[in-house]
Design a protein around this motif. Structure first.
Motif, PDB file in Angstrom:
ATOM      1  N   ASN A   1      -4.446 -10.225  44.619  1.00  0.00           N
ATOM      2  CA  ASN A   1      -4.032 -11.582  44.252  1.00  0.00           C
ATOM      3  C   ASN A   1      -5.202 -12.498  43.927  1.00  0.00           C
ATOM      4  N   LEU A   2      -6.413 -12.112  44.339  1.00  0.00           N
ATOM      5  CA  LEU A   2      -7.581 -12.931  44.020  1.00  0.00           C
ATOM      6  C   LEU A   2      -7.816 -13.020  42.517  1.00  0.00           C
ATOM      7  N   SER A   3      -7.325 -12.042  41.758  1.00  0.00           N
ATOM      8  CA  SER A   3      -7.460 -12.116  40.300  1.00  0.00           C
ATOM      9  C   SER A   3      -6.654 -13.267  39.716  1.00  0.00           C
ATOM     10  N   PHE A   4      -5.722 -13.810  40.491  1.00  0.00           N
ATOM     11  CA  PHE A   4      -4.988 -15.008  40.086  1.00  0.00           C
ATOM     12  C   PHE A   4      -5.530 -16.248  40.781  1.00  0.00           C
ATOM     13  N   TYR A   5      -5.921 -16.109  42.040  1.00  0.00           N
ATOM     14  CA  TYR A   5      -6.356 -17.267  42.809  1.00  0.00           C
ATOM     15  C   TYR A   5      -7.695 -17.815  42.313  1.00  0.00           C
TER      16      TYR A   5
ATOM     17  N   SER B   1     -24.705   1.412  45.353  1.00  0.00           N
ATOM     18  CA  SER B   1     -23.801   1.284  44.215  1.00  0.00           C
ATOM     19  C   SER B   1     -22.522   0.599  44.689  1.00  0.00           C
ATOM     20  N   VAL B   2     -22.624  -0.708  44.877  1.00  0.00           N
ATOM     21  CA  VAL B   2     -21.490  -1.497  45.357  1.00  0.00           C
ATOM     22  C   VAL B   2     -20.663  -1.964  44.168  1.00  0.00           C
ATOM     23  N   ASN B   3     -19.355  -1.817  44.278  1.00  0.00           N
ATOM     24  CA  ASN B   3     -18.453  -2.228  43.204  1.00  0.00           C
ATOM     25  C   ASN B   3     -17.286  -2.994  43.811  1.00  0.00           C
ATOM     26  N   ILE B   4     -17.091  -4.239  43.371  1.00  0.00           N
ATOM     27  CA  ILE B   4     -15.988  -5.071  43.850  1.00  0.00           C
ATOM     28  C   ILE B   4     -14.873  -5.033  42.814  1.00  0.00           C
TER      29      ILE B   4
ATOM     30  N   SER C   1     -13.958  -8.085  33.914  1.00  0.00           N
ATOM     31  CA  SER C   1     -14.620  -8.958  34.889  1.00  0.00           C
ATOM     32  C   SER C   1     -14.044  -8.765  36.283  1.00  0.00           C
ATOM     33  N   PHE C   2     -12.729  -8.598  36.375  1.00  0.00           N
ATOM     34  CA  PHE C   2     -12.108  -8.395  37.682  1.00  0.00           C
ATOM     35  C   PHE C   2     -12.293  -6.957  38.177  1.00  0.00           C
ATOM     36  N   ARG C   3     -12.322  -6.007  37.243  1.00  0.00           N
ATOM     37  CA  ARG C   3     -12.500  -4.600  37.667  1.00  0.00           C
ATOM     38  C   ARG C   3     -13.898  -4.374  38.217  1.00  0.00           C
ATOM     39  N   TYR C   4     -14.883  -5.001  37.607  1.00  0.00           N
ATOM     40  CA  TYR C   4     -16.260  -4.907  38.092  1.00  0.00           C
ATOM     41  C   TYR C   4     -16.744  -6.322  38.401  1.00  0.00           C
ATOM     42  N   PHE C   5     -16.207  -6.889  39.450  1.00  0.00           N
ATOM     43  CA  PHE C   5     -16.456  -8.292  39.774  1.00  0.00           C
ATOM     44  C   PHE C   5     -17.903  -8.466  40.217  1.00  0.00           C
ATOM     45  N   ASP C   6     -18.607  -9.328  39.493  1.00  0.00           N
ATOM     46  CA  ASP C   6     -20.045  -9.520  39.747  1.00  0.00           C
ATOM     47  C   ASP C   6     -20.388 -10.988  39.531  1.00  0.00           C
ATOM     48  N   PRO C   7     -20.082 -11.868  40.490  1.00  0.00           N
ATOM     49  CA  PRO C   7     -20.338 -13.303  40.292  1.00  0.00           C
ATOM     50  C   PRO C   7     -21.824 -13.600  40.212  1.00  0.00           C
ATOM     51  N   LEU C   8     -22.216 -14.206  39.085  1.00  0.00           N
ATOM     52  CA  LEU C   8     -23.606 -14.619  38.849  1.00  0.00           C
ATOM     53  C   LEU C   8     -24.590 -13.445  38.948  1.00  0.00           C
ATOM     54  N   GLY C   9     -24.105 -12.237  38.778  1.00  0.00           N
ATOM     55  CA  GLY C   9     -24.966 -11.065  38.836  1.00  0.00           C
ATOM     56  C   GLY C   9     -25.474 -10.729  40.220  1.00  0.00           C
ATOM     57  N   LEU C  10     -24.866 -11.298  41.257  1.00  0.00           N
ATOM     58  CA  LEU C  10     -25.349 -11.075  42.624  1.00  0.00           C
ATOM     59  C   LEU C  10     -25.118  -9.636  43.081  1.00  0.00           C
ATOM     60  N   VAL C  11     -23.998  -9.046  42.656  1.00  0.00           N
ATOM     61  CA  VAL C  11     -23.725  -7.661  43.054  1.00  0.00           C
ATOM     62  C   VAL C  11     -24.733  -6.717  42.414  1.00  0.00           C
ATOM     63  N   SER C  12     -25.046  -6.943  41.131  1.00  0.00           N
ATOM     64  CA  SER C  12     -26.042  -6.097  40.454  1.00  0.00           C
ATOM     65  C   SER C  12     -27.419  -6.274  41.090  1.00  0.00           C
ATOM     66  N   LEU C  13     -27.750  -7.504  41.459  1.00  0.00           N
ATOM     67  CA  LEU C  13     -29.032  -7.743  42.115  1.00  0.00           C
ATOM     68  C   LEU C  13     -29.092  -7.031  43.463  1.00  0.00           C
ATOM     69  N   TRP C  14     -28.009  -7.072  44.216  1.00  0.00           N
ATOM     70  CA  TRP C  14     -27.964  -6.372  45.501  1.00  0.00           C
ATOM     71  C   TRP C  14     -28.131  -4.863  45.313  1.00  0.00           C
TER      72      TRP C  14
END
Length: 319
Positions: free
Chosen positions: A168-172, A159-162, A139-152
């Motif tokens: 540190n955001l993986s903890f925050y 081919s955007v990949n977060i 989930s953190f390697r291919y961060f896609d909140p609510l599928g918004l990145v895939s929709l974009w």
């Protein structure tokens, strides 16, 4: 008169015997708890020659700071300590704030599914963290909140990949969403504490015109200092001592625990090739590193232990 004096002497003798018994019990527990720490300090400040001396057990014949200096160097302590401090401070603050809100909601508001939600919170305490490492990592390697990145990507053809690994955001993010390290226990602490607070406080605040949110921040939270202290101390210790999550999500980041485990993995090579000594003597360097790793939470607990014990008694953990 003689019988009364005999009874008084018997009571005094019984009280003295009970006090002596409690003294030995507490002394025994103190030795069991403090001996590993004292032995760690002894190993950290003794030279190699004392390691082979069978007469040296706890107090070294000679003292040296070389083990501490070498541990500071191999742990990259000047860089690892600030990194760990920032990570622990921010994560603890976010986790305590979010868990306090969740605990207050579960304690004061009855709604459909509240018991199910609390059961799921308890379930997070039971489930070992190793079972969720791989899904969380992906989930953190291919961060896609609510599928918004895939929709974009679908709309724009890009081919955007977060990637939040080594960030540190993986903890925050889990901390602010109430899913940090052992957040279930902290939510349980706040729920039990808020359930024990009188509802008259909230009713008086509502009469004076406070809404639910303002009542929580202005009335309930300031009166929950004991629960806040307990949750904060627990959270600090858990985040500071964690290696499971930091090694997977922040493997390239220099934190104290990551560096300590790297020292443990390479201790044989360090002693044989860097210091040209026996690998067995690496126990001194490794013990000095362990002492440096546990020193910050140990100092914090020494100064706050009285308040911590009081807050644990009031937060509903015991009993």
């Amino acid at each position: 008169m003689k019988e009364n004096s005999k009874k008084r002497l018997a009571r005094r003798a019984g009280g003295a015997a009970l006090a002596l018994y409690r003294f030995f019990i507490l002394a025994g527990f103190s030795v069991i708890i403090l001996y590993p720490v004292l032995y760690a300090v002894s190993l950290a400040v003794r030279p190699a020659q004392d390691l082979y001396d069978p007469l040296v057990i706890l107090i070294p014949r000679h003292f040296t700071w070389d083990n501490i200096k070498n541990a500071l160097s191999y742990l990259n302590y000047a860089e690892a300590f600030p990194n760990s401090l920032v990570l622990v401070t921010v994560s603890t603050f976010l986790q305590v704030c979010s868990c306090a809100l969740v605990g207050y909601g579960l304690a004061r508001y009855k709604f459909r599914g509240s018991k199910l939600i609390f059961a799921m919170v308890i379930l997070t305490i039971v489930v070992p963290p190793q079972t969720t490492i791989i899904p969380n990592y992906m989930s953190f390697r291919y961060f896609d909140p609510l599928g918004l990145v895939s929709l974009w990507n679908l709309i724009t053809g890009q081919s955007v990949n977060i990637n939040l690994i080594n960030n540190n955001l993986s903890f925050y993010l889990p901390a602010v969403l109430g899913m940090g390290i052992r957040s279930g226990i902290i939510i349980f602490i706040f729920r039990q504490f808020f359930r024990g607070m009188p509802k008259d406080l909230e009713e008086a605040a509502y009469i004076d015109g406070c809404g639910p949110v303002r009542c929580f921040f202005r009335i309930m939270l300031p009166n929950a200092s004991a629960g806040l202290l307990t949750a904060t101390l627990f959270s600090v210790v858990w985040y500071w001592n964690d290696y499971v999550y930091t090694s997977n999500y922040l493997g390239a980041t220099h934190t104290v625990m990551n560096e300590l485990y790297r020292l443990y993995d390479n201790i044989g090579h360090i002693m044989e090739y860097d210091m040209n000594t026996s690998p067995y003597e690496g126990i001194l360097l490794l013990q000095a590193g362990v002492l440096l790793a546990i020193l910050p939470p140990l100092i914090m607990y020494i100064f706050l232990q009285r308040y911590f014990v009081e807050s644990v008694e009031r937060s509903g953990i015991v009993g």
